[in-house]
Motif scaffolding. Structure first.
Motif, mmCIF file in Angstrom:
data_model
loop_
_atom_site.group_PDB
_atom_site.id
_atom_site.type_symbol
_atom_site.label_atom_id
_atom_site.label_comp_id
_atom_site.label_asym_id
_atom_site.label_seq_id
_atom_site.Cartn_x
_atom_site.Cartn_y
_atom_site.Cartn_z
ATOM 1 N N MET A 1 0.874 -0.889 -0.065
ATOM 2 C CA MET A 1 -0.298 0.352 -0.009
ATOM 3 C C MET A 1 0.852 1.149 0.314
ATOM 4 O O MET A 1 1.737 1.764 0.612
ATOM 5 C CB MET A 1 -0.793 0.098 1.377
ATOM 6 C CG MET A 1 -1.795 1.157 0.776
ATOM 7 S SD MET A 1 -3.557 0.144 2.745
ATOM 8 C CE MET A 1 -4.431 0.650 1.291
ATOM 9 N N PRO A 2 0.465 1.779 -0.895
ATOM 10 C CA PRO A 2 1.986 3.077 -1.398
ATOM 11 C C PRO A 2 1.161 4.196 0.372
ATOM 12 O O PRO A 2 0.813 4.031 1.347
ATOM 13 C CB PRO A 2 1.328 4.223 -1.956
ATOM 14 C CG PRO A 2 -0.608 2.919 -3.069
ATOM 15 C CD PRO A 2 -0.642 2.064 -2.023
ATOM 16 N N SER A 3 2.447 5.047 0.648
ATOM 17 C CA SER A 3 3.024 5.923 1.672
ATOM 18 C C SER A 3 1.637 7.124 1.632
ATOM 19 O O SER A 3 0.724 7.513 0.660
ATOM 20 C CB SER A 3 3.625 6.968 1.831
ATOM 21 O OG SER A 3 3.637 7.092 2.266
ATOM 22 N N LYS A 4 1.035 6.840 3.396
ATOM 23 C CA LYS A 4 -0.426 8.085 3.460
ATOM 24 C C LYS A 4 0.324 9.460 4.052
ATOM 25 O O LYS A 4 -0.414 10.410 3.858
ATOM 26 C CB LYS A 4 -1.161 7.690 4.387
ATOM 27 C CG LYS A 4 -1.800 6.472 3.571
ATOM 28 C CD LYS A 4 -2.647 5.460 4.813
ATOM 29 C CE LYS A 4 -3.762 4.367 4.272
ATOM 30 N NZ LYS A 4 -3.085 3.233 3.535
ATOM 31 N N ASN A 5 2.141 9.276 4.553
ATOM 32 C CA ASN A 5 2.157 10.651 4.757
ATOM 33 C C ASN A 5 2.335 11.876 3.576
ATOM 34 O O ASN A 5 1.999 13.121 4.468
ATOM 35 C CB ASN A 5 3.714 9.851 4.364
ATOM 36 C CG ASN A 5 3.865 9.209 6.102
ATOM 37 O OD1 ASN A 5 3.049 9.225 7.220
ATOM 38 N ND2 ASN A 5 5.428 8.732 6.426
ATOM 39 N N PRO A 6 2.588 12.201 2.167
ATOM 40 C CA PRO A 6 2.175 13.092 2.037
ATOM 41 C C PRO A 6 0.480 13.273 1.875
ATOM 42 O O PRO A 6 0.192 14.828 2.154
ATOM 43 C CB PRO A 6 2.519 13.147 0.643
ATOM 44 C CG PRO A 6 3.647 11.153 0.479
ATOM 45 C CD PRO A 6 2.601 10.838 1.542
ATOM 46 N N SER A 7 0.212 12.722 1.917
ATOM 47 C CA SER A 7 -2.103 13.159 1.944
ATOM 48 C C SER A 7 -1.641 13.791 3.397
ATOM 49 O O SER A 7 -2.512 14.718 3.584
ATOM 50 C CB SER A 7 -2.293 11.911 1.968
ATOM 51 O OG SER A 7 -1.935 11.487 0.922
ATOM 52 N N ILE A 8 -1.110 13.112 4.311
ATOM 53 C CA ILE A 8 -1.745 13.541 5.638
ATOM 54 C C ILE A 8 -0.715 15.136 6.203
ATOM 55 O O ILE A 8 -1.518 15.380 6.824
ATOM 56 C CB ILE A 8 -1.065 12.354 7.226
ATOM 57 C CG1 ILE A 8 -1.830 11.493 6.289
ATOM 58 C CG2 ILE A 8 -0.769 13.163 8.269
ATOM 59 C CD1 ILE A 8 -1.326 9.997 7.644
ATOM 60 N N ALA A 9 0.643 14.881 5.400
ATOM 61 C CA ALA A 9 0.874 16.127 5.907
ATOM 62 C C ALA A 9 -0.156 17.162 4.838
ATOM 63 O O ALA A 9 0.161 18.272 5.600
ATOM 64 C CB ALA A 9 2.228 16.372 5.253
ATOM 65 N N LEU A 10 -0.581 17.255 3.652
ATOM 66 C CA LEU A 10 -1.362 17.886 2.733
ATOM 67 C C LEU A 10 -2.679 18.361 3.369
ATOM 68 O O LEU A 10 -2.455 19.471 4.012
ATOM 69 C CB LEU A 10 -1.857 17.553 1.512
ATOM 70 C CG LEU A 10 -2.116 18.035 0.575
ATOM 71 C CD1 LEU A 10 -1.378 19.911 0.636
ATOM 72 C CD2 LEU A 10 -2.421 17.959 -0.625
ATOM 73 N N GLY A 11 -2.870 17.588 4.406
ATOM 74 C CA GLY A 11 -4.347 17.688 4.431
ATOM 75 C C GLY A 11 -3.984 18.801 5.969
ATOM 76 O O GLY A 11 -4.623 19.436 6.802
#
Length: 175
Positions: A1-11
């Motif tokens: 599963m791809p990393s969620k970190n960039p999405s978390i950081a953006l949000g």
């Protein structure tokens, strides 16, 4: 599963920036701007987690299960609230934003200028003063924001996972 970190950081960053922006407008704008900023400020807690889920599902062409969206939203909301709280305290230290006592005094003055009598003002300020007791201690205020951000972030993250379906369901454990 791809990393969620960039999405978390953006949000989380969107949550913090919108929160500070609307707080500034609510405290420094005219009556109409203050009212609008107060209303839109409530949407901040919805925007960050939903943006994180949208970004993740759009970037990776995935559909998140509601539990996975809730996890992503909870983390985003908690981090966004932490960033917002720390940024607010920094801006209060720099006298860019007023502290709790100054904010209450400004609200009292605004009510006086609108023609309210002292009894009406005392009644209206009762709840605000009670709630301000919680936020007078910055650590308690930030912790309360984190809990609220995580709880509502989970709700809005789960909702966003249903709204932003992008292909096959995601696999693996929830965030």
């Amino acid at each position: 599963m791809p990393s969620k970190n960039p999405s978390i950081a953006l949000g989380a960053v969107a949550y913090a920036v919108l929160s500070i922006g609307f707080a500034f407008l609510a405290l420094r704008g005219g009556t109409v701007v203050q009212s609008a900023a107060g209303c839109f400020g409530c949407l901040v807690i919805l925007a960050g987690p939903m943006l994180a889920v949208w970004h993740y599902t759009s970037t990776h062409g995935l559909t998140l299960l509601p539990g996975q969206g809730a996890g992503l939203g909870a983390i985003t909301g908690a981090i966004g609230a932490l960033l917002s709280g720390l940024a607010s305290q920094a801006l209060i230290s720099l006298d860019v934003l007023p502290d709790v006592a100054e904010t209450l005094a400004m609200q009292r003055e605004q009510m006086l200028s609108q023609g309210m009598d002292p009894a009406q003002i005392d009644s209206a300020m009762g709840m605000a003063e009670t709630l301000s007791g919680l936020s007078a201690n910055p650590v308690v205020g930030i912790l309360a924001g984190i809990v609220l951000g995580a709880a509502l972030g989970a709700l809005f993250g789960a909702l966003a996972s249903v709204m932003f379906k992008k292909g096959g369901p995601a696999t693996g454990p929830a965030v």
